[in-house]
Scaffold this active site. Structure first.
Site, PDB file in Angstrom:
ATOM      1  N   ARG A   1       0.845  -1.202   0.000  1.00  0.00           N
ATOM      2  CA  ARG A   1       0.000   0.000   0.000  1.00  0.00           C
ATOM      3  C   ARG A   1       0.874   1.243   0.000  1.00  0.00           C
ATOM      4  O   ARG A   1       2.001   1.217   0.432  1.00  0.00           O
ATOM      5  CB  ARG A   1      -0.910   0.012   1.228  1.00  0.00           C
ATOM      6  CG  ARG A   1      -2.067  -0.953   1.152  1.00  0.00           C
ATOM      7  CD  ARG A   1      -2.929  -0.842   2.390  1.00  0.00           C
ATOM      8  NE  ARG A   1      -3.609   0.439   2.472  1.00  0.00           N
ATOM      9  CZ  ARG A   1      -3.611   1.235   3.553  1.00  0.00           C
ATOM     10  NH1 ARG A   1      -2.954   0.906   4.630  1.00  0.00           N
ATOM     11  NH2 ARG A   1      -4.266   2.365   3.533  1.00  0.00           N
TER      12      ARG A   1
ATOM     13  N   LYS B   1       3.497  -6.560  11.759  1.00  0.00           N
ATOM     14  CA  LYS B   1       2.681  -6.950  10.606  1.00  0.00           C
ATOM     15  C   LYS B   1       3.024  -8.372  10.166  1.00  0.00           C
ATOM     16  O   LYS B   1       4.189  -8.719   9.983  1.00  0.00           O
ATOM     17  CB  LYS B   1       2.981  -5.968   9.481  1.00  0.00           C
ATOM     18  CG  LYS B   1       2.102  -6.113   8.291  1.00  0.00           C
ATOM     19  CD  LYS B   1       1.901  -4.761   7.670  1.00  0.00           C
ATOM     20  CE  LYS B   1       1.380  -4.864   6.275  1.00  0.00           C
ATOM     21  NZ  LYS B   1       0.962  -3.565   5.766  1.00  0.00           N
TER      22      LYS B   1
ATOM     23  N   ARG C   1      -1.604   5.480  13.069  1.00  0.00           N
ATOM     24  CA  ARG C   1      -0.474   5.239  13.994  1.00  0.00           C
ATOM     25  C   ARG C   1      -1.013   5.358  15.411  1.00  0.00           C
ATOM     26  O   ARG C   1      -1.881   6.200  15.672  1.00  0.00           O
ATOM     27  CB  ARG C   1       0.604   6.312  13.858  1.00  0.00           C
ATOM     28  CG  ARG C   1       1.030   6.582  12.456  1.00  0.00           C
ATOM     29  CD  ARG C   1       2.514   6.211  12.230  1.00  0.00           C
ATOM     30  NE  ARG C   1       2.779   6.231  10.804  1.00  0.00           N
ATOM     31  CZ  ARG C   1       3.240   7.299  10.145  1.00  0.00           C
ATOM     32  NH1 ARG C   1       3.525   8.388  10.825  1.00  0.00           N
ATOM     33  NH2 ARG C   1       3.426   7.257   8.853  1.00  0.00           N
TER      34      ARG C   1
HETATM   35  C1  BTN Z   1       0.383  -3.749   2.301  1.00  0.00           C
HETATM   36  O1  BTN Z   1       1.161  -2.837   2.062  1.00  0.00           O
HETATM   37  O2  BTN Z   1       0.040  -4.011   3.465  1.00  0.00           O
HETATM   38  C2  BTN Z   1      -0.195  -4.576   1.205  1.00  0.00           C
HETATM   39  C3  BTN Z   1       0.741  -5.689   0.779  1.00  0.00           C
HETATM   40  C4  BTN Z   1       0.148  -6.580  -0.270  1.00  0.00           C
HETATM   41  C5  BTN Z   1       1.158  -7.578  -0.798  1.00  0.00           C
HETATM   42  C6  BTN Z   1       0.541  -8.562  -1.737  1.00  0.00           C
HETATM   43  S1  BTN Z   1       1.644  -9.891  -2.129  1.00  0.00           S
HETATM   44  C7  BTN Z   1       0.545 -10.440  -3.352  1.00  0.00           C
HETATM   45  C8  BTN Z   1       0.021  -9.217  -4.064  1.00  0.00           C
HETATM   46  N1  BTN Z   1       0.929  -8.822  -5.119  1.00  0.00           N
HETATM   47  C9  BTN Z   1       1.512  -7.652  -4.859  1.00  0.00           C
HETATM   48  O3  BTN Z   1       2.352  -7.098  -5.592  1.00  0.00           O
HETATM   49  N2  BTN Z   1       1.066  -7.163  -3.693  1.00  0.00           N
HETATM   50  C10 BTN Z   1       0.093  -8.033  -3.089  1.00  0.00           C
END
Ligand code: BTN
Length: 319
Positions: free
Chosen positions: A116, A181, A314
């Protein structure tokens, strides 16, 4: 290179001669490929004179047939890559090429995993889950309301079911153990949300990862939390079961069908937080979420509601 890895994945010794014969190449070509495997995929390979080569720890790779066997009722057709830029990016390319939804994109590693707010998602080979489920939505906006929070609930329940009981949620869609996380969710949408569109439900779960210097926030993994290794095929099957269950509830009853369950699992319910939106910061106390998944905060004694993909929370020091 990956053919060689598949020969080694049993964790036994294989002589250079036998590997060369299986691949149709010389022993020195085998040696070069082994060096590549170590450098590119971060794998460690033992070499013992007279016995040959052995992976430091055996590998179990993703297997669509096994996933289907474990969860036959929710086996979306799965495309599994050894290595890809991002499963979400691949899903979007397939939508563009009219690949029929629903379908699932999985990968053993991502070279440009997306998080994100423009962050990268660290995605080492064969350690974690990189999962993108594509759905066609033709029911209008209601089917999209709170969808990323619904996915969070499904991921959380899958992790609990597999043996990580302490997992909880943080608005909008982080899955945490304490402050760390363990999984993240990134939804990407193409088409007209008010009519027909496709949504990519991207899920990254830290499964067996034990070390990385690349993650720029507090993180953990299922293995670090429980001290044991997890079978990723079982986890993918479990996630399919949970997603199917929660998506069905959401489709029938809208987000309000899971609103209270989500709030019960919100780790930051009642906490003093700062909501960050770019350079702006709003301090408040978390009251909960509304029937569309938006965040309810008490700000200066007044309830305010916030939604949007670029927001993040946060904890405040006084919390
Ligand atoms: C975040 O930042 O919390 C979201 C992360 C999401 C990661 C997943 S891995 C599978 C899918 N492909 C990606 O490039 N991103 C999501």
């Amino acid at each position: 290179m990956l053919t060689l890895l598949k020969l080694l994945k049993d964790g036994r010794f294989h002589s250079g001669q036998a590997l060369g014969a299986a691949l149709g190449v010389s022993r020195s070509a085998v040696w070069k490929q082994l060096k590549h495997l170590e450098a590119e995929l971060g794998l460690s390979i033992h070499k013992v004179r007279g016995r040959g080569y052995q992976l430091a720890s055996p590998l179990k790779l993703l297997d669509p047939a096994e996933i289907e066997h474990l969860a036959p009722s929710c086996a979306w057709p799965a495309l599994v890559s050894d290595s890809i830029d991002s499963t979400n990016a691949e899903a979007l390319r397939l939508i563009e090429r009219q690949h029929a939804a629903p379908f699932l994109v999985l990968a053993e590693r991502q070279t440009a995993g997306r998080g994100r707010r423009g962050r990268k998602w660290v995605s080492p080979f064969a350690e974690n889950i990189y999962y993108s489920l594509v759905l066609r939505i033709d029911g209008g906006m209601r089917q999209l309301e709170g969808l990323s929070l619904v996915v969070g609930l499904a991921v959380m329940q899958a992790l609990r079911e597999q043996g990580v009981p302490e997992v909880g949620l943080k608005w909008p869609n982080d899955v945490l153990v304490g402050q760390k996380k363990i999984a993240g969710i990134l939804l990407e949408l193409v088409g007209d949300p008010a009519d027909v569109c496709h949504v990519v439900l991207g899920v990254g779960i830290n499964v067996n990862m034990q070390m990385t210097e690349e993650v720029d926030q507090q993180w953990t993994s299922m293995r670090l939390e429980s001290g044991k290794m997890f079978d990723r095929n079982q986890l993918v099957a479990e996630l399919g079961v949970m997603l199917q269950k929660y998506l069905a509830r959401h489709q029938v009853g809208g987000f309000s069908a899971v609103q209270s369950e989500w709030e019960q699992n919100h780790l930051w319910q009642g906490r003093a937080v700062s909501l960050i939106a770019g350079v702006n910061r709003i301090d408040g106390e978390v009251l909960g979420i509304d029937s569309q998944g938006a965040l309810r905060l008490r700000v200066d004694g007044v309830e305010k509601v916030f939604s949007g993909g670029e927001l993040s929370l946060r904890l405040r020091n006084d919390s």
